[in-house]
Each structure stands twice: as structure tokens, then as C-alpha cells.
Design a protein around this motif. Structure first.
Motif, PDB file in Angstrom:
ATOM      1  N   LEU B  49       0.739  -1.350   0.076  1.00  0.00           N
ATOM      2  CA  LEU B  49       0.122  -0.080  -0.103  1.00  0.00           C
ATOM      3  C   LEU B  49       0.786   1.233  -0.082  1.00  0.00           C
ATOM      4  O   LEU B  49       0.479   2.325  -0.777  1.00  0.00           O
ATOM      5  N   GLU B  52       1.758   1.931  -3.541  1.00  0.00           N
ATOM      6  CA  GLU B  52       0.670   2.618  -4.250  1.00  0.00           C
ATOM      7  C   GLU B  52       0.705   3.969  -3.973  1.00  0.00           C
ATOM      8  O   GLU B  52       0.483   4.860  -4.924  1.00  0.00           O
ATOM      9  N   GLU B  58      -2.209   1.322  -8.762  1.00  0.00           N
ATOM     10  CA  GLU B  58      -3.200   0.729  -7.930  1.00  0.00           C
ATOM     11  C   GLU B  58      -2.752  -0.749  -7.902  1.00  0.00           C
ATOM     12  O   GLU B  58      -2.345  -1.330  -9.065  1.00  0.00           O
ATOM     13  N   VAL B  59      -2.679  -1.656  -6.756  1.00  0.00           N
ATOM     14  CA  VAL B  59      -2.382  -2.936  -7.091  1.00  0.00           C
ATOM     15  C   VAL B  59      -3.231  -4.031  -6.587  1.00  0.00           C
ATOM     16  O   VAL B  59      -4.114  -3.594  -5.660  1.00  0.00           O
ATOM     17  N   GLU B  60      -3.515  -5.031  -7.373  1.00  0.00           N
ATOM     18  CA  GLU B  60      -4.497  -5.900  -6.834  1.00  0.00           C
ATOM     19  C   GLU B  60      -3.867  -6.949  -6.051  1.00  0.00           C
ATOM     20  O   GLU B  60      -2.733  -7.186  -6.169  1.00  0.00           O
TER      21      GLU B  60
END
Lengths: 250, 81
Positions: B49, B52, B58-60
């Protein structure tokens, strides 16, 4: 998240073998908890009435998210909510469980028992691919109508209270990844359980309360999963505060 | 932002969570974030996070499954920027 056909088949076999044998192992487990350990659940009739009403009236996927103080918590939550015989006719509500692999893997018989009793072992803090594979299997079974237990905290609370600083991300991730999945937050605590332990004291009496809700977040990706995990943990904190407020008046 | 800058920023972020500071100083792309740097697995989510925020990406969750080493993190972020 799609699973390979062989994994789906293995889960199907595990579930159905467990179901065939459940007439033995579910009552036996309840016997251990209620007769040998002499555990009692407070207001158990009302609790089970509420739980059965919930499962009768919902068509949403449900993930059970309890607090975590002892290694018997998943068995206790399961028994408290549904009893024993009820699960024989509502097997999908007997939750899949994610025990720590190293807690039982050294003995062949315990590995077999875990397999029969809807367990999918996980290595906490283990290799990311292995953890992800376990979560995908849980996502699969919950999406298909079963339920599962995943503890809201990363491990048994060392303080004896909900550890808000370490919500289990996998829990939020599961709720995020299963469409319209609701979290069933369950607060369980023995009256003689001051801190964490291996198992509760024999003869302990358990307070159990639950709430079901759908977490919300305007974020996406991992941040959304994190929001969900935090909201579930916050809901458990509210249940815990209710418990201690009640205990102060008794 | 080139790869060396990305890598330096990643190491700086991980440094907040790494228990083994010596290993961090000698870190290479093959350094495992959890095992070598002794980052708590529960904190790996915070690390990502922070990525990010730092890189405005944005990371899944599925993307994060592939992040085991510093090199993996560099690859992920390079692909997302």
C-alpha cells in the motif's frame, strides 16, 4: 480467480467424503466439547435460533470471521452456532477451516482428520503463492454455497483483546473477491478466558454473539480488501465492548 | 522514473518494516522481502500500500501474490507506472 479442474475435483471429493463420514465425526466432536471438556454456551437456544434464522433467510455468501483466543475457537464457534445434528442436514453450513499446517501436519492421523473435517491447511506467513492458492480454494467453496471460518486477527490475540492493528488481510481479500459476500462477525469468549491459551479451561462457559454485514469501500484493489478487513475487525471490537459492558454489570 | 530510482524508493519503503537492517543495506534484486529482510508477513500489505502511495499506482491482491523479492517489486511497479 479460477481453480484448475483437478483442484475443484479434489475439493469436491474432500467435501463428499467428509459428508459421508460426518454422521460419526460431527457428533463425536460435539461429545468431546460438551461431555469430555464440559463446555457450555450461554443462551445457546436463542443463539442457534438466530443463526438458523439467518441461514434460512439469506441467499448471500457468508464468511465467518471470529475473534481468536484459543486453538479450539473454530470448533467452538461451529458447535455454538449450529450444534451437531443440525449440520448433518445442513452440511454446507459446517464451515471450511484454515488451520495452521505446522500445528497438525507431523502426525498422519491428524492430517487425515483435518482433511475429513473440511480443513484446508495454510502456512501462515508462508510463500505467497501457497497462501494465494488456499484463499482461491476458500473463495471457490464459499462462492458455491458453503461457508468458511477465517480469523479476523493474524493469530491468537496476545493481549486478550481484539488486536485492531493486525487485521487478517486474507479475510478482507476473500470478502472482496466473492460477489456480495457478507461477513458473519462472531465474538466468542469463555468466562474464564483472561488471555490467549492453547485450549479453554475445562468446564468453561462461553459467551457468543454475532452480527452479519456487508463491508463497503470506495477504494479498489488491495486497499479495498484492507478496508474490508478493518471494518470486520471494528465490528468485532464493538461486539467485544458489548461483552465487557455486560460482564461489568453481572 | 528509471529502474534505479524505483529500486531505491522501494528499498526506502521496505526499510520502514524490515527487521534485518544489515540485509537491507546489502539487498539485491534477489533479496526475499519476507525471509531475508525479516519483514512480517502481515506487514507486506502495508509495504505494498505504501508502494501505491509512493508511485501513484493501484495494486490488485493477485499482483501482490507475485511479489517475493525486491526484483519482483521493481517489475510490478515498472509495469504499473
Amino acid at each position: 480467480m479460477s481453480l484448475p479442474a483437478t483442484t475443484r475435483f479434489n475439493l469436491f471429493v474432500q467435501r463428499e467424503v467428509g459428508r459421508l463420514l460426518s454422521v460419526v465425526w460431527i457428533p463425536a466432536s460435539a461429545f468431546v466439547l460438551s461431555v469430555i471438556m464440559r463446555y457450555r454456551v450461554q443462551d445457546v437456544r436463542e443463539l442457534r435460533r438466530r443463526f438458523r434464522t439467518l441461514v434460512r433467510t439469506t441467499d448471500k455468501p457468508i464468511l465467518i470471521c471470529p475473534n481468536h483466543l484459543t486453538m479450539a475457537d473454530s470448533a467452538l464457534v461451529t458447535w455454538a452456532l449450529g450444534g451437531s445434528w443440525w449440520y448433518l442436514f445442513h452440511y454446507r453450513w459446517f464451515p471450511w477451516n484454515l488451520p495452521e499446517y505446522h500445528n497438525f501436519a507431523s502426525v498422519w492421523a491428524s492430517r487425515m482428520a483435518a482433511w475429513v473435517t473440511k480443513c484446508i491447511p495454510i502456512v501462515r506467513g508462508g510463500e505467497r503463492g501457497q497462501v494465494s492458492s488456499v484463499l482461491k480454494r476458500i473463495q471457490h467453496v464459499v462462492s458455491r454455497g458453503d461457508t468458511a471460518i477465517i480469523f479476523a486477527e493474524g493469530g491468537r490475540s496476545r493481549t486478550g483483546r481484539i488486536q485492531v492493528e493486525s487485521p487478517a488481510h486474507g479475510m478482507g481479500r476473500l470478502v472482496n473477491s466473492i460477489p456480495d459476500c457478507h461477513a458473519l462477525c462472531v465474538y466468542l469468549r469463555g468466562d474464564r478466558q483472561d488471555r490467549w491459551s492453547t485450549i479453554p479451561k475445562r468446564g468453561d462457559s462461553f459467551y457468543v454473539d454475532f452480527e452479519v454485514f456487508r463491508p463497503e469501500s470506495e477504494n479498489s484493489g488491495m486497499r479495498r480488501s484492507r478496508d474490508f478487513a478493518e471494518q470486520i475487525t471494528d465490528r468485532l471490537v464493538q461486539l467485544e465492548e458489548k461483552y465487557f459492558a455486560r460482564r461489568a454489570t453481572v | 522514473m528509471d529502474q534505479s530510482e524505483i529500486r531505491a524508493k522501494i528499498v526506502e519503503i521496505i526499510g520502514i518494516y524490515a527487521k534485518d537492517k544489515d540485509a537491507l543495506e546489502a539487498a539485491t534484486d534477489e533479496t526475499n522481502i519476507l525471509q531475508d529482510l525479516k519483514v512480517n508477513s502481515a506487514r507486506l500489505v502495508d509495504v505494498i500500500l505504501d508502494f501505491e502511495d509512493a508511485f501513484d499506482i493501484e495494486v490488485e491482491d493477485e499482483d501482490a501474490d507475485n511479489v517475493n523479492t525486491i526484483g519482483d517489486a521493481v517489475s510490478l511497479i515498472t509495469a504499473k507506472i
